[in-house]
Enzyme design. Structure first.
Site, PDB file in Angstrom:
ATOM      1  CD  GLU A  79       0.752  84.050  57.224  1.00 27.61           C
ATOM      2  OE1 GLU A  79      -0.385  84.571  57.234  1.00 27.61           O
ATOM      3  OE2 GLU A  79       1.044  83.064  57.904  1.00 27.61           O
ATOM      4  CB  CYS A 111       1.975  80.001  60.620  1.00 32.70           C
ATOM      5  SG  CYS A 111       1.202  81.604  60.947  1.00 32.70           S
ATOM      6  CG  HIS A 233       2.478  78.440  64.884  1.00 32.54           C
ATOM      7  ND1 HIS A 233       3.251  79.505  64.476  1.00 32.54           N
ATOM      8  CD2 HIS A 233       1.178  78.805  64.682  1.00 32.54           C
ATOM      9  CE1 HIS A 233       2.464  80.468  64.040  1.00 32.54           C
ATOM     10  NE2 HIS A 233       1.205  80.067  64.151  1.00 32.54           N
TER      11      HIS A 233
END
Length: 394
Positions: A79, A111, A233
């Site tokens: 990103e 993400c 994550h």
């Protein structure tokens, strides 16, 4: 046919700032950073490192000549790409000297991008079992100095070689994914810093995990006891812990202890790097695989991927026989040991440095950066990259 992770590489910049010292300089209780969000060090990228170079440096040490010839697809999840048209994958493809008869694309969904790349890679391998796919997750997290998100910044990249008959982890077919239009985190094209609604983002992360986990159990019939570990994550390491706690009561005391112990190991690298967006989940996985001796072949690892905006997915992998032999532990240990601490003022000065946006030429001193692959400057609105060993620049 099995498909999955054959090799994993990682790279972070050689500079970092200590989170205790950053907290003190911001008149914040250090425990808020080191315990409250669970971060100890933040990787700081110099001007000579961007998403392209971080990714290339993550991949360069794990690829042999046979890999470079077999790779016919490069998927770059990020990103913080460097061009609105040309994919970062094309730059990395050249810097690594890969087979020219290959696809190279960039994937964007906050993400989640690298996870999307891995799922695309699995499908490609199913149709082309003799090929290999290089999936990259590379980012630089920027929120601004003295902002609420500053303590969750970071920089780094993870490179994953996806192949048939993988030697590290075979990815299972069943997964659950979910999408909803949510403004919890975003970065408009005119900004080099992200915007975030921190409270909403935390809430949605937890909600998405609950949704995909519950649906995964229904879809597969598996339970918490079927997992040796669950990796998350990690925008910051405490968030994954909060998510894990919501499901621990589904297991026995033994299962709870196992999952908590594995989780703590999985946060080791992230605690010392910070948030690397698309690579964060896979840095957590790498930390687990390289720092524990409790896992064995056949163990199932759960993985929760979340990309704000938002897309979430829960999927799994099975560890393969002698998977430890195919990790790059010594290289990653050396990487962490060779990093240099910088002061908060030095970090602030580096953060404020920016590349020109008016078409002017700039030349950067790549010799002060120990990385093999660096950004050497800009000329004619074109980024100039160099691979110091390959002696190729363009």
């Amino acid at each position: 046919m099995k498909a999955g992770i054959d090799k994993i590489g990682f790279y972070a910049p050689h500079l970092y700032v200590d989170m205790t010292k950053l907290a003190e300089s911001r008149n914040v209780d250090p425990d808020k950073f080191t315990i409250g969000i669970g971060q100890e060090k933040m990787a700081v990228p110099p001007m000579t490192q961007d998403a392209v170079t971080l990714a290339a440096n993550a991949a360069v040490d794990i690829l042999e000549d046979s890999d470079k010839e077999a790779i016919d697809f490069v998927i770059f999840g990020t990103e913080t790409g460097v061009d609105s048209s040309k994919s970062a994958a094309v730059y990395v493809h050249e810097l690594l000297g890969l087979n020219p008869y290959a696809r190279a694309i960039e994937v964007k969904q906050a993400c989640y991008g690298a996870t999307a790349g891995i799922q695309m890679a699995k499908a490609h391998i199913a149709m082309n079992p003799d090929s290999k796919v290089l999936v990259l997750g590379s980012d630089i997290a920027r929120y601004g100095l003295s902002t609420p998100g500053e303590a969750t910044q970071g920089a780094g990249a993870v490179a994953l070689l996806i192949s048939a008959d993988p030697r590290v982890m075979a990815l299972e077919d069943e997964s659950v994914y979910f999408t909803a239009d949510i403004m919890d985190f975003w970065r408009p094209v005119y900004s080099d810093k992200a915007f975030a609604d921190g409270k909403l983002s935390n809430e949605q992360y937890m909600a998405f995990f609950s949704r995909v986990w519950e649906q995964y159990k229904v879809k597969t019939g598996l339970a918490l006891s079927d997992f040796a570990a669950i990796c998350y994550h990690l925008p910051y390491t405490k968030l994954g812990y909060k998510a894990l706690k919501t499901v621990l009561e589904e297991g026995t005391e033994e299962v709870q202890e196992r999952l908590l112990a594995s989780y703590n190991v999985s946060t080791g690298y992230n605690r010392n790097v910070g948030n690397i967006y698309t690579g964060s989940l896979y840095l957590s996985l790498l930390s687990l695989l390289e720092q524990t001796d409790k896992l064995v072949a056949g163990d199932r690892i759960g993985m929760f991927s979340y990309g704000s905006g938002a897309v979430g997915e829960f999927f799994t992998g099975i560890l393969q026989s002698n998977y430890q032999d195919y990790l790059n532990i010594d290289r990653h240990t050396e990487l962490f040991a060779s990093r240099s601490e910088i002061s908060v003022p030095e970090y602030e000065a580096i953060f404020e440095e920016t590349l020109p946006t008016d078409g002017s030429t700039v030349k950067l001193d790549v010799e002060i950066d120990p990385a093999r692959i660096c950004l050497a400057g800009i000329a004619d609105d074109k980024r100039q990259y160099v691979n110091k060993v390959k002696s190729v620049s363009y």
